[in-house]
Write a protein that holds these residues in place. Structure first.
Motif, PDB file in Angstrom:
ATOM      1  N   PRO A 164       0.804  -1.226   0.000  1.00 50.37           N
ATOM      2  CA  PRO A 164       0.000   0.000   0.000  1.00 50.37           C
ATOM      3  C   PRO A 164       0.841   1.283   0.000  1.00 50.37           C
ATOM      4  O   PRO A 164       1.805   1.407   0.752  1.00 50.37           O
ATOM      5  N   GLN A 199      -3.508  -4.134  -2.524  1.00 44.79           N
ATOM      6  CA  GLN A 199      -4.529  -4.647  -1.592  1.00 44.79           C
ATOM      7  C   GLN A 199      -4.489  -6.163  -1.570  1.00 44.79           C
ATOM      8  O   GLN A 199      -4.498  -6.800  -2.642  1.00 44.79           O
ATOM      9  N   ALA A 200      -4.471  -6.721  -0.363  1.00 48.58           N
ATOM     10  CA  ALA A 200      -4.379  -8.175  -0.230  1.00 48.58           C
ATOM     11  C   ALA A 200      -5.523  -8.849  -0.983  1.00 48.58           C
ATOM     12  O   ALA A 200      -6.658  -8.391  -0.932  1.00 48.58           O
ATOM     13  N   TYR A 219       1.965  -9.770   3.203  1.00 52.56           N
ATOM     14  CA  TYR A 219       2.828  -8.587   3.228  1.00 52.56           C
ATOM     15  C   TYR A 219       4.130  -8.916   3.935  1.00 52.56           C
ATOM     16  O   TYR A 219       4.159  -9.704   4.879  1.00 52.56           O
TER      17      TYR A 219
END
Ligand SMILES: C[S@@+](CC[C@H](N)C(=O)[O-])C[C@H]1O[C@@H](n2cnc3c(N)ncnc32)[C@H](O)[C@@H]1O
Length: 289
Positions: A164, A199-200, A219
């Motif tokens: 992000p 974004q995951a 992440y």
């Protein structure tokens, strides 16, 4: 849906090509290659571990740029393993080739390749890697189908993407400042841009659609040290960042002076006198065919 909201991979293809084949961008990637290798060392190491390499493996690296992580992969599988190094832009691939020669590596080959139409037979590779390139594939679904096709059964993919924006001071202290002076229109849904997979779950979902199994996405926070003075760090960031270069060009001379002074103050907060120590949040994804 307005015309601007309609996915247009052909237009996006032309835009990413123009962005990355720009002569100044190519010159910057050649000029800063040693620093870039050092800065990205932790990302490369994370990918090498995730790739579960063994001797004699044949690895395909996509969007290799100046040769990261392709050259380290070649060292890891040497002497019997092989790495095929690729990029969409021939001038970029030439830099990877120069860097491989400097390091005396011989177990790799170089091939201009569009991930959406890979010039390799089915089930050729044990591992496919791509470090900070997948975000720029205009039709990522098509590219993943191609990657699936050229991977052997049980073969593994390892990708990284940038995490992000707001968690990455490398970008907030630099491009974040410029974007306050020259606001950008929101990017088109699905269009290539550096934070497209931040974004995951977005990459996971694309990999599922392409048929991959055992998908793991997460992440990682890694060090991203950029050596040099504060001013040199800024030169490094702005010269390498192809997608952000048009922002600078849109600033008036007065805005530019004010923005650059803010940027330098931001970088200074991460600088220890020798280098800027940015933490980078990255997305690391692995999956198996
Ligand atoms: C951020 S750089 C990453 C380079 C290298 N993998 C690294 O981590 O340093 C992005 C690279 O993707 C390449 N690229 C951009 N669009 C591409 C596309 N559609 N297909 C293949 N490569 C592409 C660029 O030429 C550039 O070398």
């Amino acid at each position: 849906m307005s015309p601007a909201d309609t996915p247009d991979p052909q237009r996006w293809r032309e835009a990413v090509r123009q962005e990355w084949e720009d002569a100044d961008v190519i010159a910057a990637w050649r000029k800063w290659a040693p620093q870039a290798r050092l800065a990205g060392h932790a990302a490369t190491q994370a990918m090498l571990e995730a790739a579960q390499l063994s001797p004699r493996m044949h690895v395909l690296d996509l969007a290799s740029g100046a040769g990261n992580p392709a050259l380290e992969l070649a060292e890891a599988v040497a002497p019997h393993g092989w790495v095929t190094v690729t990029d969409l832009i021939p001038q970029m691939l030439a830099i990877a080739q120069e860097n491989a020669q400097v390091r005396g590596l011989t177990n790799l080959s170089f091939c201009v390749a569009d991930p959406e139409a890979l010039p390799f037979p089915d089930q050729t590779f044990d591992v496919v890697t791509c470090r900070f390139g997948v975000m720029y594939f205009p039709d990522v679904g098509q590219a993943l189908q191609e990657i699936y096709r050229v991977l052997k059964s049980g073969g593994r993919v390892v990708f990284t993407a940038i995490g992000p924006f707001e968690q990455n001071p490398y970008f907030t202290t630099t491009m974040g400042v410029l974007m306050r002076y020259v606001p950008l229109p929101p990017s088109e849904p699905g269009a290539p841009h550096p934070f497209r997979f931040a974004q995951a779950g977005i990459l996971t979902s694309a990999l599922q659609t392409a048929g991959f199994q055992q998908i793991q996405e997460g992440y990682r926070t890694i060090p991203w040290p950029v050596p040099g003075t504060v001013e040199q760090v800024w030169d490094y960031i702005r010269e390498l960042a192809a997608p952000f270069r048009p922002l600078l060009a849109r600033l008036s001379p007065a805005e530019r002076v004010a923005a650059v002074s803010e940027v330098l103050a931001g970088i200074r907060r991460y600088h220890d006198g020798q280098q800027a120590n940015f933490p980078w949040v990255i997305v690391l994804v692995t999956a198996v065919r």
